[in-house]
Scaffold this motif. Structure first.
Motif, PDB file in Angstrom:
ATOM      1  N   GLY A 108     -10.646   1.344   1.465  1.00 21.06           N
ATOM      2  CA  GLY A 108     -10.468   0.512   0.304  1.00 21.06           C
ATOM      3  C   GLY A 108      -9.571  -0.754   0.546  1.00 21.06           C
ATOM      4  O   GLY A 108      -9.723  -1.617   0.202  1.00 21.06           O
ATOM      5  N   ALA A 109      -8.359  -0.217   0.898  1.00 23.53           N
ATOM      6  CA  ALA A 109      -7.269  -1.107   1.409  1.00 23.53           C
ATOM      7  C   ALA A 109      -7.812  -2.227   2.298  1.00 23.53           C
ATOM      8  O   ALA A 109      -7.438  -3.215   2.360  1.00 23.53           O
ATOM      9  N   VAL A 110      -8.683  -1.852   3.306  1.00 22.76           N
ATOM     10  CA  VAL A 110      -9.356  -2.702   4.251  1.00 22.76           C
ATOM     11  C   VAL A 110      -9.771  -3.886   3.306  1.00 22.76           C
ATOM     12  O   VAL A 110      -9.890  -4.956   3.673  1.00 22.76           O
ATOM     13  N   ALA A 169      -8.216 -10.916   0.495  1.00 21.61           N
ATOM     14  CA  ALA A 169      -7.247 -11.724   0.818  1.00 21.61           C
ATOM     15  C   ALA A 169      -7.595 -12.774   1.732  1.00 21.61           C
ATOM     16  O   ALA A 169      -6.989 -14.262   1.613  1.00 21.61           O
ATOM     17  N   ALA A 170      -8.009 -12.340   2.779  1.00 22.58           N
ATOM     18  CA  ALA A 170      -8.281 -13.424   3.851  1.00 22.58           C
ATOM     19  C   ALA A 170      -9.448 -14.373   3.436  1.00 22.58           C
ATOM     20  O   ALA A 170      -9.306 -15.609   3.723  1.00 22.58           O
ATOM     21  N   VAL A 200      -7.009 -10.831   8.924  1.00 22.89           N
ATOM     22  CA  VAL A 200      -8.086  -9.900   9.590  1.00 22.89           C
ATOM     23  C   VAL A 200      -7.635  -9.169  10.517  1.00 22.89           C
ATOM     24  O   VAL A 200      -8.203  -7.911  10.756  1.00 22.89           O
ATOM     25  N   ALA A 201      -6.618  -9.493  11.165  1.00 14.74           N
ATOM     26  CA  ALA A 201      -5.952  -8.686  12.148  1.00 14.74           C
ATOM     27  C   ALA A 201      -5.490  -7.314  11.694  1.00 14.74           C
ATOM     28  O   ALA A 201      -5.667  -6.156  12.242  1.00 14.74           O
ATOM     29  N   VAL A 202      -4.722  -7.365  10.315  1.00 17.62           N
ATOM     30  CA  VAL A 202      -4.162  -6.321   9.743  1.00 17.62           C
ATOM     31  C   VAL A 202      -5.389  -5.317   9.241  1.00 17.62           C
ATOM     32  O   VAL A 202      -5.332  -4.413   9.538  1.00 17.62           O
ATOM     33  N   ALA A 203      -6.638  -6.035   8.685  1.00 20.89           N
ATOM     34  CA  ALA A 203      -7.520  -5.308   8.400  1.00 20.89           C
ATOM     35  C   ALA A 203      -8.158  -4.502   9.492  1.00 20.89           C
ATOM     36  O   ALA A 203      -8.768  -3.304   9.152  1.00 20.89           O
TER      37      ALA A 203
END
Length: 346
Positions: free
Chosen positions: A15-17, A23-24, A217-220
């Motif tokens: 869900g955090a993804v 946000a992106a 997006v990198a964090v996701a």
């Protein structure tokens, strides 16, 4: 979140993804809004309204701008769907989603390098803006296509009108057990916060505004990799076997459906992961499935009649629960409440 093929490990991280990707989307819409005549890379509802406004007022430049954004987004949907489809020939869906997000990241980096490398005063300055908007639209389309595999109704990370509708309505659905959903308000709030933050960045340091969605997006992708690793055991290539989509129609509209549906919860009303088995009166198993993450299940018996619905909790500690159900052509709803934990024996 909606349903999955099997009870998920680390569903909160999954869900955090979606929250990070929302946000992106909010951050990148700010960049294209300022750069290209108030168009959006991901929010197609806004682009459709602006397209109609441009046609109605004869502002053909506005029409062209919005068409560019929408063509980019639709192209991204095609690319993202194809990437996921090809990946799922060999990989489980979680890996396929990660592959699609990686393609999105690579596209954003390429567009960003082009954006930063072209001088605003050059003859290619207008082409620079077109590349930005179309490229950003492609990236958001890929992201939206990948998110379709998070649940049967999709998990929007840009167009949040349905998210607002479903979340607010669920708060006052007194005919159903109340279940607080953190994911929806988080996505709604983070969209506003990300857009506001990137608007400030766009005003203060314009060249860095496009870096924000790339980083997000990198964090996701990193988070999705952790989800995939947590769920690697026993997975096979292909799409998820989704839990049924919640039925919104009335009883009269579902006449003849003959389905058995409901939820499995514990004594406190919290969803419980369980295997749900439907057995006919001759003792034959006729249907079996796992509950979704919200405890929901839905199955269709081969014919009408009397059946036994057996709910076996995952993880032990609580005895199975069996209830009689009678199917006569109309949907049968049951909320199965599992009992108190069984005391451990010495």
């Amino acid at each position: 979140m909606t349903g999955f093929d099997h009870p998920e490990r680390r569903p909160g991280l999954l869900g955090a993804v979606t929250v990070v990707l929302t946000a992106a989307a909010g951050a990148i819409d700010v960049v294209t809004y300022f750069a290209f005549n108030q168009v959006f890379a991901s929010t197609m509802t806004g682009n459709l309204v602006l397209l109609g406004l441009g046609v109605g007022q004869g502002e053909w430049d506005q029409v062209v701008d919005n068409v560019c954004a929408m063509l980019g987004y639709c192209g991204g949907l095609v690319i993202g769907t194809l990437v996921c489809g090809v990946a799922m020939r060999r990989l489980p869906w979680r890996n396929a989603v990660g592959v699609a997000l990686t393609v999105e990241f690579a596209l954003l980096v390429a567009v960003g390098l082009y954006w930063w490398g072209v001088d605003d005063g050059s003859v290619t300055a207008q082409a620079k803006v077109v590349v930005l908007v179309v490229g950003a639209g492609l990236a958001m389309g890929i992201q939206a296509a990948a998110m379709r595999y998070i649940g049967p109704a999709g998990t929007p990370t840009s167009f949040l009108s349905g998210t607002v509708t479903n979340w607010v309505s669920s708060l006052v659905e007194f005919h159903q057990p109340f279940r607080w959903n953190w994911n929806s308000p988080l996505r709604i709030g983070v969209m506003v916060v990300a857009a506001a933050g990137n608007a400030v960045l766009q005003h203060q340091v314009p060249d860095l505004a496009f870096a924000a969605p790339i980083v997000l997006v990198a964090v996701a992708i990193v988070m999705m990799a952790r989800v995939t690793r947590a769920n690697h055991g026993g997975l096979v290539a292909g799409e998820p076997q989704f839990a049924p989509v919640p039925v919104d129609a009335g009883e009269d509209d579902l006449a003849g459906a003959g389905r058995v549906l409901g939820r499995v919860v514990d004594a406190s009303g919290e969803p419980r992961s369980a295997a749900v088995t439907l057995v006919d009166m001759a003792g034959r198993q006729v249907r079996r499935e796992d509950t979704a993450v919200d405890g929901g299940f839905e199955m269709e018996p081969p014919d009408d009649g009397q059946f036994v619905l057996i709910c076996t909790p995952r993880g032990g500690g609580v005895p199975p629960r069996a209830v009689m159900v009678s199917v006569d052509g109309a949907p049968v709803r049951h909320e199965v409440v599992l009992g108190e934990p069984v005391p451990a024996t010495a």
